[in-house]
Every structure is written in C-alpha cells, then in structure tokens.
Design a protein around this motif. Sequence first.
Motif, PDB file in Angstrom:
ATOM      1  N   VAL A 291       0.845  -1.201   0.000  1.00 22.14           N
ATOM      2  CA  VAL A 291       0.000   0.000   0.000  1.00 22.14           C
ATOM      3  C   VAL A 291       0.874   1.243   0.000  1.00 22.14           C
ATOM      4  N   ARG A 292       1.876   1.259   0.858  1.00 25.68           N
ATOM      5  CA  ARG A 292       2.763   2.428   0.918  1.00 25.68           C
ATOM      6  C   ARG A 292       3.557   2.588  -0.365  1.00 25.68           C
ATOM      7  N   ALA A 293       3.844   1.495  -1.041  1.00 24.83           N
ATOM      8  CA  ALA A 293       4.605   1.581  -2.286  1.00 24.83           C
ATOM      9  C   ALA A 293       3.853   2.395  -3.327  1.00 24.83           C
ATOM     10  N   HIS A 294       2.566   2.090  -3.549  1.00 23.99           N
ATOM     11  CA  HIS A 294       1.867   2.856  -4.579  1.00 23.99           C
ATOM     12  C   HIS A 294       1.480   4.255  -4.093  1.00 23.99           C
ATOM     13  N   VAL A 295       1.280   4.423  -2.778  1.00 24.87           N
ATOM     14  CA  VAL A 295       1.007   5.764  -2.260  1.00 24.87           C
ATOM     15  C   VAL A 295       2.228   6.658  -2.451  1.00 24.87           C
ATOM     16  N   GLN A 296       3.414   6.142  -2.139  1.00 22.95           N
ATOM     17  CA  GLN A 296       4.636   6.933  -2.316  1.00 22.95           C
ATOM     18  C   GLN A 296       4.889   7.238  -3.782  1.00 22.95           C
ATOM     19  N   ALA A 297       4.609   6.282  -4.646  1.00 23.59           N
ATOM     20  CA  ALA A 297       4.806   6.516  -6.079  1.00 23.59           C
ATOM     21  C   ALA A 297       3.895   7.622  -6.574  1.00 23.59           C
ATOM     22  N   HIS A 298       2.645   7.605  -6.171  1.00 25.13           N
ATOM     23  CA  HIS A 298       1.702   8.652  -6.580  1.00 25.13           C
ATOM     24  C   HIS A 298       2.068  10.001  -5.965  1.00 25.13           C
ATOM     25  N   ALA A 299       2.790   9.974  -4.832  1.00 22.86           N
ATOM     26  CA  ALA A 299       3.212  11.220  -4.197  1.00 22.86           C
ATOM     27  C   ALA A 299       4.504  11.766  -4.799  1.00 22.86           C
ATOM     28  N   GLY A 300       5.014  11.113  -5.835  1.00 29.87           N
ATOM     29  CA  GLY A 300       6.219  11.594  -6.506  1.00 29.87           C
ATOM     30  C   GLY A 300       7.506  11.169  -5.849  1.00 29.87           C
ATOM     31  N   ASP A 301       7.495  10.028  -5.156  1.00 30.37           N
ATOM     32  CA  ASP A 301       8.694   9.517  -4.483  1.00 30.37           C
ATOM     33  C   ASP A 301       8.990   8.105  -4.985  1.00 30.37           C
ATOM     34  N   PRO A 302       9.500   7.971  -6.205  1.00 36.54           N
ATOM     35  CA  PRO A 302       9.732   6.634  -6.752  1.00 36.54           C
ATOM     36  C   PRO A 302      10.759   5.828  -5.979  1.00 36.54           C
ATOM     37  N   ALA A 303      11.799   6.496  -5.439  1.00 36.25           N
ATOM     38  CA  ALA A 303      12.814   5.766  -4.672  1.00 36.25           C
ATOM     39  C   ALA A 303      12.199   5.171  -3.410  1.00 36.25           C
ATOM     40  N   GLY A 304      11.401   5.971  -2.711  1.00 36.19           N
ATOM     41  CA  GLY A 304      10.725   5.465  -1.531  1.00 36.19           C
ATOM     42  C   GLY A 304       9.764   4.343  -1.863  1.00 36.19           C
ATOM     43  N   ALA A 305       9.066   4.483  -2.987  1.00 41.88           N
ATOM     44  CA  ALA A 305       8.126   3.447  -3.417  1.00 41.88           C
ATOM     45  C   ALA A 305       8.840   2.136  -3.686  1.00 41.88           C
ATOM     46  N   ARG A 306       9.989   2.211  -4.312  1.00 44.52           N
ATOM     47  CA  ARG A 306      10.738   0.979  -4.586  1.00 44.52           C
ATOM     48  C   ARG A 306      11.249   0.348  -3.295  1.00 44.52           C
ATOM     49  N   GLY A 307      11.547   1.187  -2.303  1.00 50.15           N
ATOM     50  CA  GLY A 307      11.956   0.654  -1.007  1.00 50.15           C
ATOM     51  C   GLY A 307      10.837  -0.120  -0.339  1.00 50.15           C
ATOM     52  N   TYR A 308       9.638   0.418  -0.393  1.00 50.42           N
ATOM     53  CA  TYR A 308       8.484  -0.285   0.170  1.00 50.42           C
ATOM     54  C   TYR A 308       8.177  -1.557  -0.614  1.00 50.42           C
ATOM     55  N   LEU A 309       8.348  -1.501  -1.926  1.00 49.47           N
ATOM     56  CA  LEU A 309       8.104  -2.682  -2.752  1.00 49.47           C
ATOM     57  C   LEU A 309       9.060  -3.810  -2.359  1.00 49.47           C
ATOM     58  N   ALA A 310      10.325  -3.468  -2.174  1.00 48.82           N
ATOM     59  CA  ALA A 310      11.308  -4.478  -1.748  1.00 48.82           C
ATOM     60  C   ALA A 310      10.954  -5.034  -0.373  1.00 48.82           C
ATOM     61  N   ALA A 311      10.492  -4.165   0.531  1.00 51.74           N
ATOM     62  CA  ALA A 311      10.097  -4.618   1.867  1.00 51.74           C
ATOM     63  C   ALA A 311       8.907  -5.562   1.790  1.00 51.74           C
ATOM     64  N   ALA A 312       7.954  -5.251   0.899  1.00 53.54           N
ATOM     65  CA  ALA A 312       6.771  -6.105   0.740  1.00 53.54           C
ATOM     66  C   ALA A 312       7.166  -7.507   0.293  1.00 53.54           C
ATOM     67  N   ILE A 313       8.118  -7.586  -0.609  1.00 50.91           N
ATOM     68  CA  ILE A 313       8.599  -8.893  -1.078  1.00 50.91           C
ATOM     69  C   ILE A 313       9.328  -9.626   0.053  1.00 50.91           C
TER      70      ILE A 313
END
Length: 493
Positions: A291-313
């Motif tokens: 959830v935080r991954a796509h929220v961060q991506a929509h907020a213009g923080d792709p690096a943060g989004a990728r960090g959350y994506l890695a954490a989700a995995i």
Amino acid sequence: MSDAEEAEVARWFGGFAERAIETACARVFLAGDTAFKVKRHVDLGYVDFTTAERRTWALERELAFNKAAAPDIYRALRRITREADGSLAFDGVGGTVETVLEMRRFADDALLAAHPERVDGELAEALGRAIAGFHAAAPVRPLGGASSMAFTVGSNAQLLGQLAPVLGEPSVARLVALTAAELDRQASLLAARAGQGFARRCHGDLHLGNILVEDGRPILFDCIEFNDLLSDIDVLYDLAFLLMDLEFRGRREAAARVLAAWLDQAARSFPATIWEGLAALPLMLSVRAAVRAHVQAHAGDPAGARGYLAAAIEHLAPAPPVLAAVGGLSGTGKSSFARAIAPALGASPGAVVLRTDEIRKRLAGAGPTDRLPRDVYTPAFYARVYETLFAEAGAMLRAGRAVVLDATFLEPDLRRRAEDLAREAGVPFRPAFLDAPQAVLESRIAARVGDASDATLEVLRGQLERLAHTEVTWPRVDTSGDIPQAAKSWLAT
C-alpha cells in the motif's frame, strides 16, 4: 463544488489560515488552535469524492468514527455558505458551498512520523496496549477478514501494475504472484478469525503519521471512513501497518515491543485462538508495505516506493521460528535481556516475548502493572502460569512466530519442558540463564517502578535458596553490567 469553487474555498481559508497541508484526499487549513479539513474534489480509484454528497458523507463518518479514539480532537462539522453579497462565511444563511470538519489543532512535532525515534520501550508498550484496548471496544464486523484482505490485495495488484514502469516490472510481477499465493494459503485462517470476532471496525490507516503523543499518551486519529472494505478488517492487520512502518523506519525493536504488548493486552479480550493469527502476519505486513509503495509513487517519491516494494517482497520470505528461553533470579534483567534479543529472532518484527510476570496478571484479571496479593501465589497458580506460558508459546511456534520465554526457570523440570517444547515444534532452542551478584539484584528490585514483576527482597531470598539446590546446565550470561551489550554478545555466540 466545481474546480473554481474549490480554488475559491482554498483562497478564502488562505485569508486567515496560517498554513495549509495537502494530502491525496484532503486539505487541512491551520488557524490558531483550530484545524479545518476539506475533502478534495478527486477520484483516486479507491475513493471517489467528486460529489458534495460523498464528501459530506465521508466527513460525517470521519467525525463519528474518530470520536472513539480521539474525542478531544474531533469537534464538529461546519458549513461554508454563499452569502447574499457573494462572499463565503461559516454557517451563514446562504446555500452550502462545502462541508468542513473542525478539529482541535495539535503541535506539529506531536506526530510520531516526525520523530519515530521517540517510540522507545515505554511508549511502545503504551502504544501496543492502547491499540489493543481500541480494538477490544470496536464493533465486530463478521464479514471483514478474508474478503477485505482480498479487496486490498487486488487493489494493490492493479495500482502497482499501473506503476510497474516506474517500480520495475519484474519486482511488481513477483510481489503480485507471491501475495496471491500467500493470500490463498491464509484465506481459511482469515475467514475463521472473522467468525471468532477478530474482524472489527478498525482504524484502517494506523501508521506513524496518524498517531500523535500528548502528555505522554498516544492518540490514534484520522481513521479510514470512506470504504468499509479498508476499515472492517482483522485487528492484527490493523496493527500490522504500525509494525511495518516502525520497522521500515529502522525501529524494529520498538515494533517487537508493540507487538508483544498488544498480544498480552488483546489476550484479555479476544479468544484464545489469538496466537494462531500470527501465521498471517507476514502477509499482512507485506500488504501494508505494498500500500505504501503505490502511495509513495503517486506522491512523486519513486525511490521510496521501490523501497516499500522491496520490503513487501521480503516480508513474504519470513525467517523461520526459534524458541529462546531466558531464566534467572529476579533482578538479573531477564525482561530487558529478552526484549533486547527479540528483534533479532525469527520473522519481522522479531520474536514475541512471553513474560510469566504478565501472564500472572492476565490470569488474575489484574492490570499489567497492578500488584497481586501474596496469597495469590499458590503452587496451583504457579503451575497454571507455566502451563499457560508453554501453551501460548507452542501456539505461536506452530504459527511460525519466534518466541522468547521470560521466566525464572529455577526448577529443572521447567527447563526441560522448555527444551521439549522446542523439540516438539521442530525449532532451534536457545537458552540463557542470567547471573549477577546478590547486591546488584537487590538494588534493581528496590528501584523497580511500574513493572509487571511483584518480586521483593523476600522473594529473591527464597529464589536464592531454591537455586542453591539445583544444577543449571543452560549457558550462563553475566548481566551485572550493561544488559543490552550482554544480549548482543549472546546473540553473536
């Protein structure tokens, strides 16, 4: 409200508000000791606020839902009206342009998101217990659970799929496949828990940005009101957002303390099957990170989004469970030692610490730091406490959760039972028996304040007598000095 009226309302607030805060769904205008929230004219897929009726409906629910946890913050709904001269006013005689939620303003630095380092052991304990109390009082929602989780998993897959070019196609595809498989594996458990009362009208968005601290007391606010599928959920899934957020911010030890405190407090109100639900915690943590991954991506923080994506995995590949047991006389620092080693053991956010001191209070119907009368401490009660300790630990180990047993373990039979439990569960066993000079033990016991232990100097003398007649084969650990350092050394062995 048209786009032009939305802009006009923002300008009108700008005439007297000191500052405006924008989120994906709302604008909050800060003026003096008051905050005014206006829902934005948006359709984000998971929420549609494009009509005045839907925005007003959402604010009515937000006021009603948040009154439970933050009654001093949420005040009332106000109307912005169009007056005869064309101006805007609060609650005038003209037609309604927009509905606004009035709230009490709080200090910016009261938010834990701004200071995650403030979540120390004491606050983590208070957080876990406060959230458990909130969950115990929340209305039961029998349809929450597997259906709510499936909705969010599907929504995450769709939103992350749209962002795959930014987040990385292989990573997104891997997470979507792993999550679907884990949801299928846990669906029956989630459905069963809903039938057992674990699905409640929850907060739904319980991360550090929605928790503040005033006068040392944690306050939960800004719960989800716009979609019941996001708020009528399993209570452990509600807690998982905070656990995930703390760990992502480097506060794993605080997350482990929150989880242990929540479990002990929740076990006072929920069925005994509470421990079995921990099998679904890796999935819950992963979904929250997604959830935080796509929220961060929509907020213009792709690096943060990728960090959350890695954490989700990563959450979907949990470390296997282990059973640790920390014994020793009162005052040797067993609880401090146990809490220090817990984050390093097992799946995120670490092992659950089970304290006989807390189990005693729970079984006696007392508060976690209430003192029990000496006549409660009968041999039968003593045996019941240890029976509960081993039963709860066994249930958690079967659910894949690491456990740290925190007890004196003065009797050889109790130490053997701990060893047998690990053997039966098929998990590694890591014991430690703590040592410190008697003068140190007496000093620590005398200095205790607000702790679950009822140990006194008289109790210590009795323990010393019992220990003199038994041989302890568990590895000895000197805790006369710095206990966290002793724990670190023990973990390295």
